[in-house]
Design an enzyme around this catalytic site. Structure first.
Site, PDB file in Angstrom:
ATOM      1  N   TYR A   1     -26.383   3.824 -21.007  1.00 27.85           N
ATOM      2  CA  TYR A   1     -27.528   3.339 -20.285  1.00 27.85           C
ATOM      3  C   TYR A   1     -27.862   4.454 -18.978  1.00 27.85           C
ATOM      4  O   TYR A   1     -28.734   4.983 -19.095  1.00 27.85           O
ATOM      5  CB  TYR A   1     -27.570   1.882 -19.732  1.00 27.85           C
ATOM      6  CG  TYR A   1     -28.703   1.687 -19.438  1.00 27.85           C
ATOM      7  CD1 TYR A   1     -29.908   1.460 -20.026  1.00 27.85           C
ATOM      8  CD2 TYR A   1     -28.741   0.916 -17.825  1.00 27.85           C
ATOM      9  CE1 TYR A   1     -31.132   0.969 -19.489  1.00 27.85           C
ATOM     10  CE2 TYR A   1     -29.846   0.575 -17.227  1.00 27.85           C
ATOM     11  CZ  TYR A   1     -30.956   0.219 -17.995  1.00 27.85           C
ATOM     12  OH  TYR A   1     -32.199   0.115 -17.509  1.00 27.85           O
ATOM     13  N   ASP A   2     -26.665   4.457 -18.219  1.00 24.25           N
ATOM     14  CA  ASP A   2     -26.873   5.213 -17.151  1.00 24.25           C
ATOM     15  C   ASP A   2     -27.139   6.792 -17.401  1.00 24.25           C
ATOM     16  O   ASP A   2     -28.251   7.304 -16.811  1.00 24.25           O
ATOM     17  CB  ASP A   2     -25.572   5.522 -16.539  1.00 24.25           C
ATOM     18  CG  ASP A   2     -25.048   3.968 -15.613  1.00 24.25           C
ATOM     19  OD1 ASP A   2     -25.669   2.828 -16.153  1.00 24.25           O
ATOM     20  OD2 ASP A   2     -23.915   3.736 -15.215  1.00 24.25           O
TER      21      ASP A   2
END
Ligand code: UDP
Length: 244
Positions: free
Chosen positions: A56-57
Protein backbone atom coordinates in the site's frame (compact mmCIF):
# COMPACT_ATOMS: atom_id res chain seq x y z
CA UNK A 1 0.81 -2.96 -5.52
CA UNK A 2 -0.57 -3.85 -8.93
CA UNK A 3 -3.86 -2.09 -8.20
CA UNK A 4 -2.09 1.09 -7.10
CA UNK A 5 0.47 1.16 -9.89
CA UNK A 6 -1.31 -0.34 -12.90
CA UNK A 7 -4.54 1.37 -11.85
CA UNK A 8 -3.05 4.85 -11.94
CA UNK A 9 -1.19 4.09 -15.19
CA UNK A 10 -4.48 3.15 -16.83
CA UNK A 11 -6.12 6.30 -15.46
CA UNK A 12 -3.24 8.51 -16.61
CA UNK A 13 -3.22 7.01 -20.12
CA UNK A 14 -6.98 7.44 -20.40
CA UNK A 15 -6.70 11.04 -19.17
CA UNK A 16 -4.05 11.70 -21.83
CA UNK A 17 -6.42 10.50 -24.56
CA UNK A 18 -9.38 12.49 -23.19
CA UNK A 19 -7.38 15.55 -22.09
CA UNK A 20 -8.90 15.08 -18.65
CA UNK A 21 -7.66 16.00 -15.21
CA UNK A 22 -6.67 13.21 -12.83
CA UNK A 23 -7.28 13.18 -9.10
CA UNK A 24 -4.97 10.79 -7.28
CA UNK A 25 -6.43 9.79 -3.92
CA UNK A 26 -3.09 9.38 -2.19
CA UNK A 27 -2.62 8.81 1.50
CA UNK A 28 -0.88 9.78 4.70
CA UNK A 29 0.63 6.28 4.47
CA UNK A 30 3.22 7.71 2.06
CA UNK A 31 4.85 9.15 5.21
CA UNK A 32 5.16 5.62 6.65
CA UNK A 33 6.05 5.61 10.35
CA UNK A 34 6.89 9.33 10.38
CA UNK A 35 9.86 10.74 12.22
CA UNK A 36 8.68 14.32 11.59
CA UNK A 37 5.55 15.37 13.41
CA UNK A 38 3.15 16.78 12.31
CA UNK A 39 3.65 15.76 8.69
CA UNK A 40 4.16 18.42 6.05
CA UNK A 41 4.02 17.69 2.33
CA UNK A 42 7.77 18.36 2.02
CA UNK A 43 8.55 15.41 4.32
CA UNK A 44 9.75 12.36 2.30
CA UNK A 45 8.60 9.81 4.81
CA UNK A 46 9.91 6.72 6.55
CA UNK A 47 8.64 3.56 4.83
CA UNK A 48 9.78 -0.05 5.15
CA UNK A 49 9.86 -1.14 1.48
CA UNK A 50 9.54 -4.87 2.17
CA UNK A 51 7.13 -4.98 5.13
CA UNK A 52 3.49 -6.12 5.10
CA UNK A 53 2.20 -2.55 4.60
CA UNK A 54 4.60 -1.84 1.75
CA UNK A 55 2.23 -2.90 -1.03
CA UNK A 56 0.00 0.00 0.00
CA UNK A 57 2.61 2.57 1.12
CA UNK A 58 5.02 1.99 -1.73
CA UNK A 59 2.19 1.45 -4.22
CA UNK A 60 0.78 4.86 -3.38
CA UNK A 61 4.22 6.45 -3.43
CA UNK A 62 4.88 4.97 -6.89
CA UNK A 63 1.46 6.22 -8.06
CA UNK A 64 2.40 9.76 -6.98
CA UNK A 65 5.68 9.41 -8.88
CA UNK A 66 3.80 8.38 -12.04
CA UNK A 67 1.41 11.34 -11.71
CA UNK A 68 4.30 13.78 -11.52
CA UNK A 69 6.16 12.04 -14.37
CA UNK A 70 3.10 12.41 -16.62
CA UNK A 71 2.79 16.03 -15.54
CA UNK A 72 6.46 16.79 -16.29
CA UNK A 73 6.72 14.73 -19.48
CA UNK A 74 3.32 15.32 -21.09
CA UNK A 75 1.88 18.32 -19.24
CA UNK A 76 -1.05 16.22 -18.00
CA UNK A 77 -3.16 18.01 -15.40
CA UNK A 78 -2.85 16.11 -12.14
CA UNK A 79 -4.07 16.71 -8.59
CA UNK A 80 -2.63 14.70 -5.72
CA UNK A 81 -4.36 14.63 -2.32
CA UNK A 82 -2.83 12.87 0.68
CA UNK A 83 -5.85 11.74 2.66
CA UNK A 84 -5.56 11.15 6.42
CA UNK A 85 -7.86 8.54 8.06
CA UNK A 86 -11.34 9.39 6.78
CA UNK A 87 -14.36 8.08 8.70
CA UNK A 88 -18.10 8.60 8.82
CA UNK A 89 -21.54 7.20 8.02
CA UNK A 90 -21.74 4.34 5.51
CA UNK A 91 -18.29 2.93 6.26
CA UNK A 92 -18.28 -0.77 5.52
CA UNK A 93 -18.77 -2.80 8.66
CA UNK A 94 -16.00 -5.24 7.77
CA UNK A 95 -13.33 -2.90 6.44
CA UNK A 96 -11.17 -3.75 9.47
CA UNK A 97 -10.39 -0.14 10.29
CA UNK A 98 -10.34 1.13 13.81
CA UNK A 99 -13.45 3.34 13.79
CA UNK A 100 -15.71 0.70 12.22
CA UNK A 101 -14.30 -2.07 14.44
CA UNK A 102 -14.66 -0.08 17.67
CA UNK A 103 -18.17 1.25 16.90
CA UNK A 104 -19.50 -2.20 16.00
CA UNK A 105 -17.87 -3.80 19.04
CA UNK A 106 -19.22 -1.09 21.36
CA UNK A 107 -22.76 -1.35 19.96
CA UNK A 108 -22.66 -5.14 20.37
CA UNK A 109 -21.26 -4.85 23.92
CA UNK A 110 -18.21 -6.84 22.82
CA UNK A 111 -14.65 -6.02 23.96
CA UNK A 112 -12.91 -3.39 21.84
CA UNK A 113 -9.79 -4.84 20.17
CA UNK A 114 -6.99 -2.41 20.97
CA UNK A 115 -3.80 -3.21 19.08
CA UNK A 116 -0.66 -2.59 21.14
CA UNK A 117 -0.87 -0.31 24.18
CA UNK A 118 -3.15 2.18 22.43
CA UNK A 119 -0.70 5.07 22.68
CA UNK A 120 -0.30 5.27 18.89
CA UNK A 121 -2.07 8.27 17.40
CA UNK A 122 -4.09 9.12 14.31
CA UNK A 123 -6.01 12.22 13.22
CA UNK A 124 -9.48 11.33 11.94
CA UNK A 125 -11.20 13.44 9.31
CA UNK A 126 -14.97 13.38 8.89
CA UNK A 127 -15.97 12.28 5.39
CA UNK A 128 -17.86 15.48 4.48
CA UNK A 129 -14.74 17.51 5.22
CA UNK A 130 -12.58 15.20 3.11
CA UNK A 131 -15.01 15.40 0.18
CA UNK A 132 -15.12 19.21 0.39
CA UNK A 133 -11.30 19.28 0.29
CA UNK A 134 -11.21 16.98 -2.75
CA UNK A 135 -13.78 19.11 -4.59
CA UNK A 136 -11.78 22.26 -3.88
CA UNK A 137 -8.62 20.56 -5.09
CA UNK A 138 -10.27 19.53 -8.37
CA UNK A 139 -11.53 23.08 -8.89
CA UNK A 140 -8.17 24.68 -8.11
CA UNK A 141 -6.00 26.35 -10.77
CA UNK A 142 -4.18 24.08 -13.21
CA UNK A 143 -0.92 25.35 -11.75
CA UNK A 144 -1.64 23.64 -8.44
CA UNK A 145 -0.91 19.90 -8.47
CA UNK A 146 -0.25 19.23 -4.80
CA UNK A 147 0.54 16.95 -3.15
CA UNK A 148 -1.67 18.43 -0.48
CA UNK A 149 -2.58 16.98 2.92
CA UNK A 150 -6.32 16.61 3.57
CA UNK A 151 -6.97 15.69 7.18
CA UNK A 152 -8.13 16.95 10.54
CA UNK A 153 -5.22 17.99 12.77
CA UNK A 154 -7.04 16.76 15.90
CA UNK A 155 -4.62 14.05 17.08
CA UNK A 156 -6.08 11.22 19.13
CA UNK A 157 -4.57 8.09 20.69
CA UNK A 158 -6.33 4.76 20.05
CA UNK A 159 -6.95 4.41 23.78
CA UNK A 160 -8.68 7.80 23.80
CA UNK A 161 -10.66 6.82 20.70
CA UNK A 162 -11.84 3.63 22.42
CA UNK A 163 -13.01 5.63 25.44
CA UNK A 164 -14.79 8.19 23.27
CA UNK A 165 -16.62 5.50 21.29
CA UNK A 166 -17.64 3.53 24.40
CA UNK A 167 -19.06 6.75 25.87
CA UNK A 168 -20.83 7.76 22.64
CA UNK A 169 -22.42 4.30 22.34
CA UNK A 170 -23.31 4.27 26.03
CA UNK A 171 -21.72 0.81 25.96
CA UNK A 172 -20.72 -1.67 28.66
CA UNK A 173 -17.78 -2.89 26.53
CA UNK A 174 -14.29 -3.21 27.94
CA UNK A 175 -11.01 -3.05 26.02
CA UNK A 176 -8.82 -6.08 25.21
CA UNK A 177 -5.23 -5.82 24.12
CA UNK A 178 -4.17 -7.48 20.84
CA UNK A 179 -0.74 -7.55 19.20
CA UNK A 180 0.36 -4.42 17.39
CA UNK A 181 0.65 -5.11 13.63
CA UNK A 182 4.16 -4.84 12.17
CA UNK A 183 5.18 -1.35 11.01
CA UNK A 184 2.06 0.23 12.51
CA UNK A 185 2.81 4.00 12.50
CA UNK A 186 3.40 5.35 16.04
CA UNK A 187 1.99 8.79 15.39
CA UNK A 188 0.26 10.66 12.62
CA UNK A 189 -1.18 14.16 12.27
CA UNK A 190 -1.35 16.40 9.22
CA UNK A 191 0.03 19.88 8.89
CA UNK A 192 -2.75 21.44 6.81
CA UNK A 193 -1.31 24.90 6.24
CA UNK A 194 -0.89 24.23 2.49
CA UNK A 195 -4.56 23.19 2.09
CA UNK A 196 -5.62 26.27 4.05
CA UNK A 197 -3.52 28.56 1.87
CA UNK A 198 -4.02 26.97 -1.56
CA UNK A 199 -7.61 25.74 -1.23
CA UNK A 200 -9.03 27.90 1.57
CA UNK A 201 -9.94 24.59 3.22
CA UNK A 202 -9.97 23.37 6.78
CA UNK A 203 -12.14 20.70 8.40
CA UNK A 204 -15.18 21.91 10.32
CA UNK A 205 -16.48 18.70 11.96
CA UNK A 206 -14.78 17.93 15.28
CA UNK A 207 -14.14 14.31 16.26
CA UNK A 208 -16.85 14.37 18.92
CA UNK A 209 -19.54 15.47 16.45
CA UNK A 210 -18.29 13.15 13.69
CA UNK A 211 -18.37 10.15 16.02
CA UNK A 212 -21.91 11.07 17.09
CA UNK A 213 -23.06 11.03 13.45
CA UNK A 214 -21.13 7.84 12.70
CA UNK A 215 -22.47 5.95 15.71
CA UNK A 216 -26.03 7.02 14.84
CA UNK A 217 -25.59 5.63 11.31
CA UNK A 218 -24.04 2.34 12.50
CA UNK A 219 -26.80 1.94 15.09
CA UNK A 220 -29.45 2.40 12.40
CA UNK A 221 -27.87 -0.16 10.07
CA UNK A 222 -27.05 -2.68 12.79
CA UNK A 223 -30.34 -2.70 14.62
CA UNK A 224 -33.37 -3.27 12.42
CA UNK A 225 -37.06 -3.43 13.33
CA UNK A 226 -38.27 -1.59 16.40
CA UNK A 227 -35.61 1.04 16.92
CA UNK A 228 -36.78 1.66 20.47
CA UNK A 229 -36.06 -1.96 21.40
CA UNK A 230 -32.72 -1.95 19.57
CA UNK A 231 -32.67 -5.68 18.91
CA UNK A 232 -29.51 -6.89 17.13
CA UNK A 233 -30.28 -8.03 13.61
CA UNK A 234 -28.42 -11.28 14.23
CA UNK A 235 -26.52 -10.98 10.97
CA UNK A 236 -22.81 -11.33 10.54
CA UNK A 237 -20.55 -8.31 10.31
CA UNK A 238 -20.89 -6.71 6.91
CA UNK A 239 -24.26 -8.21 6.02
CA UNK A 240 -26.09 -4.93 6.44
CA UNK A 241 -23.51 -2.76 4.76
CA UNK A 242 -25.19 -0.64 2.10
CA UNK A 243 -22.26 -1.32 -0.17
CA UNK A 244 -22.40 -5.09 0.25
N1 UDP B 1 -6.42 -0.55 15.50
C1 UDP B 1 -6.82 -1.05 16.74
N2 UDP B 1 -7.89 -1.92 16.76
C2 UDP B 1 -8.57 -2.31 15.64
C3 UDP B 1 -8.16 -1.79 14.38
C4 UDP B 1 -7.07 -0.92 14.36
O1 UDP B 1 -6.26 -0.72 17.79
O2 UDP B 1 -9.53 -3.10 15.77
C5 UDP B 1 -5.29 0.42 15.47
C6 UDP B 1 -4.23 0.13 14.42
O3 UDP B 1 -3.23 -0.74 14.93
C7 UDP B 1 -3.71 1.53 14.15
C8 UDP B 1 -4.92 2.44 14.36
O4 UDP B 1 -5.84 1.66 15.13
O5 UDP B 1 -2.72 1.88 15.10
C9 UDP B 1 -5.59 2.88 13.05
O6 UDP B 1 -5.83 1.72 12.27
P1 UDP B 1 -6.58 1.79 10.87
O7 UDP B 1 -6.38 0.48 10.20
O8 UDP B 1 -7.96 2.29 11.06
O9 UDP B 1 -5.81 2.95 10.08
P2 UDP B 1 -4.26 3.09 9.63
O10 UDP B 1 -3.39 2.29 10.56
O11 UDP B 1 -4.22 2.57 8.22
O12 UDP B 1 -4.00 4.54 9.73
Amino acid sequence: MRTNVLGIMNALDLAMRLQARVLQASTSEVYGDPIQHPQREAYWGNVNPIGPRACYDEGKRCAETLCFDYFRQYGLRIKVARIFNTYGPRMQFDDGRVVSNFVLQALRAEPLTLYGDGSQTRAFCYVDDTVEGLMRLMHSDDGFNGPVNLGNPQECSMLELAARIIAECDSTSCVVSKPLPQDDPRQRMPDISLAQKALGWAPVVALEEGLRLTVADFRKRLFVGDAAEQKPAGLKVGCLSENA
